[in-house]
Design a protein around this motif. Structure first.
Motif, PDB file in Angstrom:
ATOM      1  N   ARG A  44       1.163  -0.964  -0.459  1.00  0.00           N
ATOM      2  CA  ARG A  44       0.249  -0.392   0.213  1.00  0.00           C
ATOM      3  C   ARG A  44       1.244   1.247  -0.170  1.00  0.00           C
ATOM      4  O   ARG A  44       1.980   1.007   0.613  1.00  0.00           O
ATOM      5  N   GLN A  45       0.115   2.173  -0.647  1.00  0.00           N
ATOM      6  CA  GLN A  45       1.313   3.572  -0.327  1.00  0.00           C
ATOM      7  C   GLN A  45       0.530   4.282   0.377  1.00  0.00           C
ATOM      8  O   GLN A  45      -0.473   4.538   0.393  1.00  0.00           O
ATOM      9  N   GLN A  91      10.889   5.877 -12.336  1.00  0.00           N
ATOM     10  CA  GLN A  91       9.166   5.917 -11.741  1.00  0.00           C
ATOM     11  C   GLN A  91       8.842   7.231 -10.393  1.00  0.00           C
ATOM     12  O   GLN A  91       9.411   6.675  -9.604  1.00  0.00           O
ATOM     13  N   ASP A  95       3.831   6.977  -8.790  1.00  0.00           N
ATOM     14  CA  ASP A  95       3.659   6.184  -9.367  1.00  0.00           C
ATOM     15  C   ASP A  95       3.263   4.832  -8.879  1.00  0.00           C
ATOM     16  O   ASP A  95       3.392   3.810  -9.738  1.00  0.00           O
ATOM     17  N   ARG A  96       4.668   4.701  -7.981  1.00  0.00           N
ATOM     18  CA  ARG A  96       4.996   3.409  -7.689  1.00  0.00           C
ATOM     19  C   ARG A  96       3.909   2.525  -7.461  1.00  0.00           C
ATOM     20  O   ARG A  96       3.997   1.354  -8.146  1.00  0.00           O
ATOM     21  N   PRO A  97       2.932   2.715  -6.606  1.00  0.00           N
ATOM     22  CA  PRO A  97       2.003   1.744  -6.910  1.00  0.00           C
ATOM     23  C   PRO A  97       0.780   0.540  -7.936  1.00  0.00           C
ATOM     24  O   PRO A  97       0.695  -0.043  -7.711  1.00  0.00           O
ATOM     25  N   SER A  98       1.112   1.856  -9.071  1.00  0.00           N
ATOM     26  CA  SER A  98       0.715   1.064  -9.759  1.00  0.00           C
ATOM     27  C   SER A  98       1.621  -0.380 -11.250  1.00  0.00           C
ATOM     28  O   SER A  98       1.008  -0.270 -11.863  1.00  0.00           O
TER      29      SER A  98
END
Length: 446
Positions: A44-45, A91, A95-98
């Motif tokens: 999770r972010q 990155q 945007d990293r959770p996607s």
């Protein structure tokens, strides 16, 4: 880890043992921070300005593979297919959770595979005069990189919602009160280093800086002092703020340090899922540069420059030498500084008399990162090494330098020359400050 006791190239087995111990100790901390929550929490972010914890975990393994397994060791890649996923410049955090990130189990297996190869390499590497291997630099760079991400993960834990998962004993009480200011005499001192084996590129080279006399606070600004600024309407008084600071204060609706909340007539703060009253004699934490600058103006002072901070932290008036730490060259221990996540809060001012400088400036190392007035720039003669993206791409007026480390900073990534930097608006970091001012003629002569 200091210049006098650090194993040399002529002591390869001692150097190997020290590196192995630092790598192992650092990985234990990474494991503690990531095993404290379940897999869903790892993915999770918790804030758009922070990565999911699992991204940080795999990223430290990827950097270890890139620099040690591939570069120093010349080995075949373990996972070339994930290089772009864990490239911090390709990155953005939001945007990293996607991204198709490695799930926690796969990330841990990847780190184990990389570490096995690194220990195999460590048993055979020659600590010669190549820049990456001299003094074990590349291994030290990786230790510091992982510890920096561990502190970032600790900051993510502070931002996450849910019940507390981290615990630590409270810091020591103040041994004696510390108040007032310390006069730092005019004159030159050596800033930066050219000899520390694990110093990073932005700490180099050593160079002479000549400063006029100045006064600096004997301790960081405390919660109690900052409460006076709040009570005086400091957040609502345009006089104390820079134009950029006032614009940000209004846009972000800043009214108090991050994580502070009103409880009737009192203030409480949230620390890693727990609420407690604001402790008056602890250094204020989670304030941005703009807030620090406004407080200093309200107090009739200013923030110290980076050079002023470093002279106060390193200069020995008896010898004229710049030491590694305020107390000397010996490694930080629990009696000298609040470092390494031993505690989960700053210690009260006066808690570490053994860590004071010869002139009586306290808690320059540990507790809270201290904002300085200086933008982040290279020293005269700076050379980017081993890559521009560590420091050079951040040089300019956008970032301000922070010094000294925090309770979440490890000793391997904190020394009198170590430089941190961030945007002036950032408050999720464990940041505080102390003030400085120019003395009057009677104060200099006194």
């Amino acid at each position: 880890m200091n210049d006098e006791t650090w194993p040399t190239t002529d002591q390869p087995e001692r150097l190997r043992d020290r590196i192995a111990a630092e790598l192992t100790r650092t990985r234990r901390r990474s494991a503690l921070l990531t095993e404290a929550v379940d897999d869903a929490d790892l993915m999770r972010q918790h804030s758009p300005i922070m990565s999911p914890l699992v991204w940080d975990l795999a990223h430290v393994g990827n950097q270890e593979e890139l620099w040690l397994v591939r570069d120093v060791g010349g080995r075949e890649p373990v996972r070339r297919d994930i290089d772009d996923l864990y490239d911090a410049f390709k990155q953005p955090r939001r945007d990293r959770p996607s991204l198709p990130l490695l799930p926690p189990g796969e990330a841990r297996d990847y780190l184990l595979t990389v570490r096995d190869k690194v220990f195999d390499l460590l048993g055979r590497v020659r600590f010669d005069d190549r820049p990456l291997t001299a003094g074990g630099f590349a291994f030290g760079m990786i230790v510091q990189h992982e510890q920096q991400h561990d502190e970032t993960m600790l900051a993510t834990h502070q931002l996450r919602a849910g019940p507390p998962v981290l615990a630590a004993p409270p810091p020591p009480a103040a041994a004696r009160p510390v108040t007032g200011e310390v006069l730092i005499p005019a004159g030159p001192f050596t800033m930066g280093t050219s000899t520390d084996p694990w110093a990073l590129d932005n700490e180099r080279p050593a160079h002479q800086v000549d400063l006029p006399a100045y006064l600096i606070d004997a301790a960081p600004v405390t919660n109690g002092q900052f409460l006076e600024f709040l009570a005086a309407g400091g957040y609502d008084d345009r006089r104390w703020w820079s134009a950029a600071g006032w614009e940000h204060r209004r846009a972000a609706d800043l009214t108090a340090p991050m994580h502070w909340h009103r409880d009737g007539a009192n203030w409480v703060c949230r620390r890693f899922g727990r609420y407690s009253p604001v402790v008056p004699d602890e250094p204020v934490v989670h304030v941005g540069y703009h807030e620090a600058e406004a407080y200093a103006a309200w107090a009739g002072k200013r923030l110290p420059t980076e050079a002023e901070w470093e002279k106060a932290a390193r200069w020995d008036p008896a010898t004229g030498r710049s030491r590694r730490y305020p107390w000397g060259d010996a490694d930080p221990g629990p009696e000298r500084a609040n470092l390494g996540q031993r505690h989960l809060t700053p210690a009260p001012v006066g808690a570490y008399p053994a860590g004071a400088s010869p002139l009586g400036v306290h808690q320059l190392i540990g507790d809270v990162w201290e904002w300085t007035a200086s933008p982040f720039r290279g020293y005269p003669g700076f050379t980017a090494f081993p890559y521009r993206e560590y420091s050079e791409v951040f040089f300019g007026d956008a970032y301000r330098v922070l010094r000294g480390g925090s309770f979440g900073t490890d000793a391997a990534a904190c020394r009198g020359t170590f430089r941190n930097w961030d945007l002036p608006i950032r408050r999720q970091i464990f940041s505080g400050f102390r003030c400085a001012r120019d003395p009057g003629p009677d104060e200099v002569s006194a």
